[in-house]
Write a protein that holds these residues in place. Structure first.
Motif, PDB file in Angstrom:
ATOM      1  N   SER A   1      -7.162   7.814  18.155  1.00 22.83           N
ATOM      2  CA  SER A   1      -7.307   6.465  17.607  1.00 22.83           C
ATOM      3  C   SER A   1      -8.549   6.410  16.753  1.00 22.83           C
ATOM      4  O   SER A   1      -9.621   6.816  17.191  1.00 22.83           O
ATOM      5  N   LEU A   2      -8.418   5.959  15.542  1.00 23.59           N
ATOM      6  CA  LEU A   2      -9.558   5.862  14.657  1.00 23.59           C
ATOM      7  C   LEU A   2     -10.228   4.506  14.811  1.00 23.59           C
ATOM      8  O   LEU A   2      -9.578   3.527  15.188  1.00 23.59           O
ATOM      9  N   PRO A   3     -11.553   4.433  14.502  1.00 20.09           N
ATOM     10  CA  PRO A   3     -12.251   3.151  14.607  1.00 20.09           C
ATOM     11  C   PRO A   3     -11.603   2.115  13.707  1.00 20.09           C
ATOM     12  O   PRO A   3     -10.991   2.451  12.685  1.00 20.09           O
ATOM     13  N   PRO A   4     -11.717   0.848  14.071  1.00 19.51           N
ATOM     14  CA  PRO A   4     -11.134  -0.197  13.224  1.00 19.51           C
ATOM     15  C   PRO A   4     -11.769  -0.208  11.855  1.00 19.51           C
ATOM     16  O   PRO A   4     -12.960   0.084  11.702  1.00 19.51           O
ATOM     17  N   THR A   5     -10.976  -0.506  10.843  1.00 20.44           N
ATOM     18  CA  THR A   5     -11.509  -0.557   9.487  1.00 20.44           C
ATOM     19  C   THR A   5     -12.296  -1.844   9.285  1.00 20.44           C
ATOM     20  O   THR A   5     -12.057  -2.842   9.954  1.00 20.44           O
ATOM     21  N   HIS A   6     -13.257  -1.791   8.369  1.00 20.12           N
ATOM     22  CA  HIS A   6     -14.094  -2.941   8.083  1.00 20.12           C
ATOM     23  C   HIS A   6     -13.928  -3.339   6.622  1.00 20.12           C
ATOM     24  O   HIS A   6     -13.553  -2.511   5.778  1.00 20.12           O
ATOM     25  N   PRO A   7     -14.213  -4.593   6.288  1.00 12.38           N
ATOM     26  CA  PRO A   7     -14.133  -5.012   4.888  1.00 12.38           C
ATOM     27  C   PRO A   7     -15.068  -4.175   4.023  1.00 12.38           C
ATOM     28  O   PRO A   7     -16.091  -3.677   4.497  1.00 12.38           O
ATOM     29  N   ARG A   8     -14.696  -4.006   2.785  1.00 12.70           N
ATOM     30  CA  ARG A   8     -15.534  -3.254   1.862  1.00 12.70           C
ATOM     31  C   ARG A   8     -16.921  -3.898   1.788  1.00 12.70           C
ATOM     32  O   ARG A   8     -17.035  -5.111   1.603  1.00 12.70           O
ATOM     33  N   PRO A   9     -17.982  -3.102   1.959  1.00 13.01           N
ATOM     34  CA  PRO A   9     -19.322  -3.688   1.944  1.00 13.01           C
ATOM     35  C   PRO A   9     -19.700  -4.229   0.571  1.00 13.01           C
ATOM     36  O   PRO A   9     -19.221  -3.753  -0.460  1.00 13.01           O
ATOM     37  N   SER A  10     -20.566  -5.233   0.568  1.00  8.34           N
ATOM     38  CA  SER A  10     -21.071  -5.787  -0.684  1.00  8.34           C
ATOM     39  C   SER A  10     -22.053  -4.805  -1.317  1.00  8.34           C
ATOM     40  O   SER A  10     -22.488  -3.837  -0.673  1.00  8.34           O
ATOM     41  N   LEU A  11     -22.426  -5.037  -2.562  1.00  9.75           N
ATOM     42  CA  LEU A  11     -23.389  -4.182  -3.242  1.00  9.75           C
ATOM     43  C   LEU A  11     -24.710  -4.162  -2.471  1.00  9.75           C
ATOM     44  O   LEU A  11     -25.318  -3.111  -2.287  1.00  9.75           O
ATOM     45  N   LYS A  12     -25.128  -5.333  -2.022  1.00 10.16           N
ATOM     46  CA  LYS A  12     -26.372  -5.419  -1.251  1.00 10.16           C
ATOM     47  C   LYS A  12     -26.284  -4.577   0.014  1.00 10.16           C
ATOM     48  O   LYS A  12     -27.226  -3.860   0.387  1.00 10.16           O
ATOM     49  N   GLU A  13     -25.141  -4.614   0.704  1.00  8.45           N
ATOM     50  CA  GLU A  13     -24.967  -3.836   1.933  1.00  8.45           C
ATOM     51  C   GLU A  13     -24.936  -2.341   1.638  1.00  8.45           C
ATOM     52  O   GLU A  13     -25.474  -1.538   2.416  1.00  8.45           O
ATOM     53  N   GLU A  14     -24.310  -1.947   0.533  1.00  7.20           N
ATOM     54  CA  GLU A  14     -24.281  -0.534   0.157  1.00  7.20           C
ATOM     55  C   GLU A  14     -25.692  -0.027  -0.121  1.00  7.20           C
ATOM     56  O   GLU A  14     -26.063   1.075   0.303  1.00  7.20           O
ATOM     57  N   ILE A  15     -26.473  -0.832  -0.849  1.00  7.45           N
ATOM     58  CA  ILE A  15     -27.840  -0.433  -1.162  1.00  7.45           C
ATOM     59  C   ILE A  15     -28.690  -0.377   0.100  1.00  7.45           C
ATOM     60  O   ILE A  15     -29.500   0.542   0.296  1.00  7.45           O
TER      61      ILE A  15
END
Length: 233
Positions: free
Chosen positions: A19-33
């Motif tokens: 079982s793979l971990p649940p997927t999460h919404p695509r991170p925002s630019l701020k979260e990626e940085i």
């Protein structure tokens, strides 16, 4: 990872569903940085006590100033950076006393968390996801002594955070994330590199996941106490 799940099931004589971990919404630019900067703090690339401006970081990351400043302010809220008026942000230097405080709190909070999670009736999906994360962490160990530990540290973080998330207490999860991030900055774990100890730490994830899956709360808590010894100052 799938082979490891099969090996584990064969050794224990039990059925394990990958079982793979649940997927999460695509991170925002701020979260990626924010995540990119956090990795630099963990690796020690951003050095404790040094000043870093949002403008320079934006140039380095090839993006605009605003999301970088937002990310650095967010990391300041976690106690990883310190704003310096009109100059930028200073990387927080974690003293031995600071690290002891973080370790003491993690012993209190994470051990109790795993005890409570093991007392819950986890779904088969939750139990399988936890075991998959434990096995995935072992897969990320460096192939040779002196190899890059960051992939393993990321996988280790995912395992611990998912374990606490199973409580369903957002504040508890956030506190654990903050403490873990504080314990990881200044490149403190990059000196590990002891192949035998690193593998032992990875195997402890599997033992903890198994105890939790079986509902053995006391054993799971004892295993977590032993596992957290690697974070002792």
């Amino acid at each position: 990872m799938k082979k490891n799940v099969i090996d584990y099931a064969t050794a224990t004589g039990e059925d394990i569903v990958l079982s793979l971990p649940p997927t999460h919404p695509r991170p925002s630019l701020k979260e990626e940085i924010e995540e990119k900067i956090r990795r630099q703090l963990v690796s020690g690339e951003m050095r404790p006590g040094h000043l870093y401006s949002a403008n320079n970081m934006a140039s380095q990351l090839g993006t605009s100033n605003s999301p970088v400043r937002e990310a650095m302010l967010s990391l300041s809220g976690e106690g990883l950076l310190e704003p310096v008026r009109n100059r930028g942000f200073r990387v927080v230097l974690m003293s031995p006393a600071d690290r002891q405080e973080v370790y003491d709190l993690r012993r209190l909070i994470e051990v109790e968390a795993v005890r409570r999670v093991a007392s819950l009736r986890l779904s088969s999906e939750q139990a399988s996801t936890l075991m998959s994360l434990a096995l995935a962490a072992r897969e990320q160990l460096p192939d040779a002594p002196g190899g890059d530990l960051l992939p393993y540290l990321d996988a280790d973080h995912d395992f611990h955070c998912y374990l606490v998330d199973l409580l369903g207490n957002k504040r508890w999860s956030q506190i654990v994330r903050t403490l873990r991030n504080q314990s990881r900055i200044n490149g403190v774990y990059q000196h590990l590199g002891d192949e035998e100890k690193d593998r032992l730490s990875a195997e402890e994830h599997i033992a903890i996941a198994d105890a939790v899956r079986r509902g053995e709360a006391i054993l799971a808590a004892d295993l977590m106490v032993r596992h957290l010894d690697y974070a002792r100052p």
